[in-house]
Design a protein around this motif. Structure first.
Motif, PDB file in Angstrom:
ATOM      1  N   VAL A  80      45.531  18.747   5.338  1.00 31.30           N
ATOM      2  CA  VAL A  80      45.161  20.099   5.769  1.00 31.30           C
ATOM      3  C   VAL A  80      44.891  20.975   4.555  1.00 31.30           C
ATOM      4  CG1 VAL A  80      45.851  22.121   7.094  1.00 31.30           C
ATOM      5  CG2 VAL A  80      46.572  19.846   7.841  1.00 31.30           C
ATOM      6  N   PHE A  81      43.686  21.541   4.499  1.00 31.12           N
ATOM      7  CA  PHE A  81      43.305  22.465   3.441  1.00 31.12           C
ATOM      8  C   PHE A  81      43.394  23.899   3.953  1.00 31.12           C
ATOM      9  CE2 PHE A  81      41.409  18.599   1.859  1.00 31.12           C
ATOM     10  CZ  PHE A  81      41.464  18.729   0.486  1.00 31.12           C
ATOM     11  N   ALA A  82      44.127  24.721   3.223  1.00 33.60           N
ATOM     12  CA  ALA A  82      44.186  26.152   3.522  1.00 33.60           C
ATOM     13  C   ALA A  82      44.080  26.904   2.197  1.00 33.60           C
ATOM     14  CB  ALA A  82      45.463  26.505   4.273  1.00 33.60           C
ATOM     15  N   GLY A  83      44.208  28.217   2.249  1.00 27.48           N
ATOM     16  CA  GLY A  83      43.999  29.026   1.053  1.00 27.48           C
ATOM     17  C   GLY A  83      45.217  29.116   0.157  1.00 27.48           C
ATOM     18  N   ASP A  84      44.969  29.577  -1.055  1.00 31.60           N
ATOM     19  CA  ASP A  84      46.056  29.836  -1.995  1.00 31.60           C
ATOM     20  C   ASP A  84      46.570  31.267  -1.874  1.00 31.60           C
ATOM     21  OD1 ASP A  84      45.879  27.275  -3.054  1.00 31.60           O
ATOM     22  OD2 ASP A  84      44.394  27.869  -4.556  1.00 31.60           O
ATOM     23  N   ARG A  85      45.734  32.154  -1.320  1.00 28.14           N
ATOM     24  CA  ARG A  85      46.092  33.569  -1.201  1.00 28.14           C
ATOM     25  C   ARG A  85      45.639  34.092   0.154  1.00 28.14           C
ATOM     26  NH1 ARG A  85      43.195  36.533  -5.817  1.00 28.14           N
ATOM     27  NH2 ARG A  85      41.572  35.049  -5.247  1.00 28.14           N
ATOM     28  N   GLY A  86      46.102  35.299   0.465  1.00 29.80           N
ATOM     29  CA  GLY A  86      45.681  35.972   1.682  1.00 29.80           C
ATOM     30  C   GLY A  86      44.463  36.853   1.416  1.00 29.80           C
ATOM     31  N   LEU A  87      44.364  37.940   2.173  1.00 24.40           N
ATOM     32  CA  LEU A  87      43.246  38.887   2.056  1.00 24.40           C
ATOM     33  C   LEU A  87      41.896  38.188   2.229  1.00 24.40           C
ATOM     34  CD1 LEU A  87      44.470  41.071  -0.956  1.00 24.40           C
ATOM     35  CD2 LEU A  87      44.659  41.575   1.477  1.00 24.40           C
ATOM     36  N   ALA A  88      41.859  37.236   3.162  1.00 24.99           N
ATOM     37  CA  ALA A  88      40.621  36.499   3.422  1.00 24.99           C
ATOM     38  C   ALA A  88      40.285  36.520   4.904  1.00 24.99           C
ATOM     39  CB  ALA A  88      40.747  35.067   2.927  1.00 24.99           C
ATOM     40  N   GLY A  89      40.583  37.641   5.557  1.00 24.70           N
ATOM     41  CA  GLY A  89      40.256  37.753   6.974  1.00 24.70           C
ATOM     42  C   GLY A  89      41.035  36.731   7.797  1.00 24.70           C
ATOM     43  N   GLY A  90      40.326  36.048   8.695  1.00 25.43           N
ATOM     44  CA  GLY A  90      40.972  35.076   9.559  1.00 25.43           C
ATOM     45  C   GLY A  90      40.888  33.655   9.046  1.00 25.43           C
ATOM     46  N   TYR A  91      40.603  33.477   7.757  1.00 33.03           N
ATOM     47  CA  TYR A  91      40.403  32.126   7.204  1.00 33.03           C
ATOM     48  C   TYR A  91      41.609  31.225   7.452  1.00 33.03           C
ATOM     49  CZ  TYR A  91      40.093  28.449   3.669  1.00 33.03           C
ATOM     50  OH  TYR A  91      40.092  27.233   3.033  1.00 33.03           O
ATOM     51  N   ASN A  92      42.791  31.651   7.035  1.00 31.23           N
ATOM     52  CA  ASN A  92      43.987  30.809   7.172  1.00 31.23           C
ATOM     53  C   ASN A  92      44.459  30.728   8.621  1.00 31.23           C
ATOM     54  OD1 ASN A  92      44.525  30.073   4.346  1.00 31.23           O
ATOM     55  ND2 ASN A  92      44.897  32.250   4.042  1.00 31.23           N
ATOM     56  N   SER A 172      27.781  29.796   6.419  1.00 25.18           N
ATOM     57  CA  SER A 172      27.166  30.954   5.778  1.00 25.18           C
ATOM     58  C   SER A 172      28.276  31.921   5.414  1.00 25.18           C
ATOM     59  CB  SER A 172      26.147  31.627   6.713  1.00 25.18           C
ATOM     60  OG  SER A 172      26.807  32.229   7.809  1.00 25.18           O
ATOM     61  N   ILE A 173      27.912  33.015   4.765  1.00 18.86           N
ATOM     62  CA  ILE A 173      28.922  34.018   4.412  1.00 18.86           C
ATOM     63  C   ILE A 173      29.577  34.583   5.661  1.00 18.86           C
ATOM     64  CG2 ILE A 173      29.255  36.280   3.325  1.00 18.86           C
ATOM     65  CD1 ILE A 173      27.087  35.567   1.369  1.00 18.86           C
ATOM     66  N   LEU A 174      28.824  34.623   6.753  1.00 15.07           N
ATOM     67  CA  LEU A 174      29.336  35.193   7.995  1.00 15.07           C
ATOM     68  C   LEU A 174      30.025  34.162   8.874  1.00 15.07           C
ATOM     69  CD1 LEU A 174      26.297  37.459   8.954  1.00 15.07           C
ATOM     70  CD2 LEU A 174      28.424  38.163   7.858  1.00 15.07           C
ATOM     71  N   SER A 175      29.875  32.889   8.580  1.00 11.80           N
ATOM     72  CA  SER A 175      30.397  31.843   9.466  1.00 11.80           C
ATOM     73  C   SER A 175      31.078  30.739   8.669  1.00 11.80           C
ATOM     74  CB  SER A 175      29.247  31.255  10.300  1.00 11.80           C
ATOM     75  OG  SER A 175      29.705  30.211  11.130  1.00 11.80           O
ATOM     76  N   GLN A 176      32.392  30.588   8.910  1.00 11.53           N
ATOM     77  CA  GLN A 176      33.169  29.480   8.348  1.00 11.53           C
ATOM     78  C   GLN A 176      33.937  28.844   9.503  1.00 11.53           C
ATOM     79  OE1 GLN A 176      34.134  32.788   6.935  1.00 11.53           O
ATOM     80  NE2 GLN A 176      32.227  32.718   5.779  1.00 11.53           N
ATOM     81  N   VAL A 177      33.720  27.558   9.715  1.00 10.94           N
ATOM     82  CA  VAL A 177      34.224  26.888  10.918  1.00 10.94           C
ATOM     83  C   VAL A 177      35.297  25.857  10.550  1.00 10.94           C
ATOM     84  CG1 VAL A 177      33.605  25.544  12.950  1.00 10.94           C
ATOM     85  CG2 VAL A 177      31.953  27.171  11.984  1.00 10.94           C
ATOM     86  N   PRO A 178      36.532  26.016  11.051  1.00  8.14           N
ATOM     87  CA  PRO A 178      37.551  24.982  10.819  1.00  8.14           C
ATOM     88  C   PRO A 178      37.243  23.743  11.642  1.00  8.14           C
ATOM     89  CG  PRO A 178      38.420  26.731  12.217  1.00  8.14           C
ATOM     90  CD  PRO A 178      37.065  27.180  11.774  1.00  8.14           C
ATOM     91  N   GLU A 231      36.745  30.008   1.864  1.00  5.51           N
ATOM     92  CA  GLU A 231      37.751  31.025   1.547  1.00  5.51           C
ATOM     93  C   GLU A 231      37.130  32.194   0.799  1.00  5.51           C
ATOM     94  OE1 GLU A 231      42.059  31.535  -0.758  1.00  5.51           O
ATOM     95  OE2 GLU A 231      40.969  29.635  -0.878  1.00  5.51           O
ATOM     96  N   GLN A 232      36.284  31.896  -0.184  1.00  9.61           N
ATOM     97  CA  GLN A 232      35.648  32.975  -0.937  1.00  9.61           C
ATOM     98  C   GLN A 232      34.681  33.770  -0.064  1.00  9.61           C
ATOM     99  OE1 GLN A 232      36.780  33.826  -3.785  1.00  9.61           O
ATOM    100  NE2 GLN A 232      38.076  32.002  -3.997  1.00  9.61           N
ATOM    101  N   GLY A 233      33.961  33.070   0.832  1.00 13.93           N
ATOM    102  CA  GLY A 233      33.066  33.775   1.740  1.00 13.93           C
ATOM    103  C   GLY A 233      33.825  34.691   2.681  1.00 13.93           C
ATOM    104  N   ALA A 234      34.947  34.190   3.220  1.00 10.23           N
ATOM    105  CA  ALA A 234      35.761  35.009   4.120  1.00 10.23           C
ATOM    106  C   ALA A 234      36.376  36.186   3.380  1.00 10.23           C
ATOM    107  CB  ALA A 234      36.863  34.149   4.744  1.00 10.23           C
ATOM    108  N   ARG A 235      36.825  35.955   2.140  1.00 10.46           N
ATOM    109  CA  ARG A 235      37.423  37.043   1.367  1.00 10.46           C
ATOM    110  C   ARG A 235      36.364  38.093   1.002  1.00 10.46           C
ATOM    111  NH1 ARG A 235      40.162  34.226  -1.905  1.00 10.46           N
ATOM    112  NH2 ARG A 235      42.111  34.521  -0.757  1.00 10.46           N
ATOM    113  N   ARG A 236      35.158  37.636   0.674  1.00 11.62           N
ATOM    114  CA  ARG A 236      34.097  38.585   0.352  1.00 11.62           C
ATOM    115  C   ARG A 236      33.803  39.495   1.540  1.00 11.62           C
ATOM    116  NH1 ARG A 236      29.034  39.800   1.143  1.00 11.62           N
ATOM    117  NH2 ARG A 236      27.695  40.546  -0.547  1.00 11.62           N
TER     118      ARG A 236
END
Length: 281
Positions: A80-92, A172-178, A231-236
């Protein structure tokens, strides 16, 4: 006056926050470009290996490998890959929501990659087979090969009946799909046309078993690149939305401040006029 002072302090506080979110947006944008480049560069590697494995599996009539055997699924291992930090919207949160739905009612073990993934599974007392990969940002190609070695050994030894990798795929920057993808047992794709018989040295099974860890490592590395870009796209996007919200809040507070100042000035003028009129009487 107290109200005007508090509004002014609030405006300064929001301005400071907006400077931080704007800076984080720029940093995320810079990292996103590099992450997208890594995604594009990583895709051909595992695609070629997948094609080679398909050729070996489909071109030999008498072919058997432990990595092809399907058995009753008693226990599944999830990378399972998740982020190292928060402040990335709903990524995690989106990733963990998908994992909970995927693993509901199953006996599972986990190989978490990333600080947030490690914290999530530890808090819930889930079985973790390795805690050697706590930060996605520090994962190297050799780490991906080490993960591939661990999961291939676990599958070959019968510790796990299924191996899956879960990551967020960048559209895309607007779409990240788990998404969750099954790695083992390997399922060859269908081959169009006739089956071509190819001879491999030292043998088909030995060649196949030697390529499988390389293939798994390639998939893991590609998933890591996709997840990092996501993660970077969601944080941006999260920081852009926060910056825009801060700007709207400053405009609203400035309007309240101007109204309060105008009311204070009007009150002072009224008192002065009232005092002058009283003096004339």
């Amino acid at each position: 006056m107290a109200s005007m002072k508090s509004i002014k302090l609030r405006i300064k506080s929001v301005q400071s926050t907006m400077q931080i979110t704007r800076a984080m947006k720029l940093v995320a944008s810079s990292r996103l470009r590099r992450a997208q480049q890594r995604v594009e560069e990583s895709r051909p590697y595992h695609e070629v290996l997948a094609a080679t494995l398909n050729d070996i599996a489909n071109s030999n009539l008498e072919f058997d490998s432990v990595y092809l055997k399907k058995r009753d699924i008693k226990k599944t291992l999830y990378i399972v890959f998740a982020g190292d930090r928060g402040l990335a919207g709903g990524y995690n949160s989106n990733m963990f929501r998908m994992i909970e739905a995927e693993t509901k009612g199953k006996e599972c073990a986990f190989l978490p990659v990333g600080k947030k993934a490690m914290e999530y599974f530890r808090k819930r007392n889930r079985e973790i087979i390795s805690d050697a990969f706590p930060l996605v940002g520090e994962i190297s190609v050799s780490d991906c090969f080490e993960m591939a070695r661990i999961v291939c050994k676990g599958f070959a030894d019968g510790d796990f009946d299924e191996i899956c990798v879960a990551g967020t795929y960048f559209k895309s920057i607007l779409s990240q799909v788990p998404q969750c993808t099954r790695l083992l047992p390997f399922t060859p794709g269908e081959v169009e046309g006739g089956r071509e018989v190819i001879t491999y040295e030292p043998g088909s099974e030995e060649t196949f078993n030697a390529i499988i860890p390389e293939y798994i490592a390639g998939i893991i590395f590609s998933t890591m690149c996709e997840s990092a870009a996501s993660e970077q796209g969601a944080r941006r996007m999260a920081m852009e939305n926060a910056t825009n919200n801060a700007s709207d809040m400053i405009d609203s507070l400035s309007l309240y401040y101007n109204r309060a100042r105008q009311a204070a000035i009007t009150q002072e003028i009224t008192e002065i006029v009232g005092g002058a009129a009283g003096g004339e009487e």
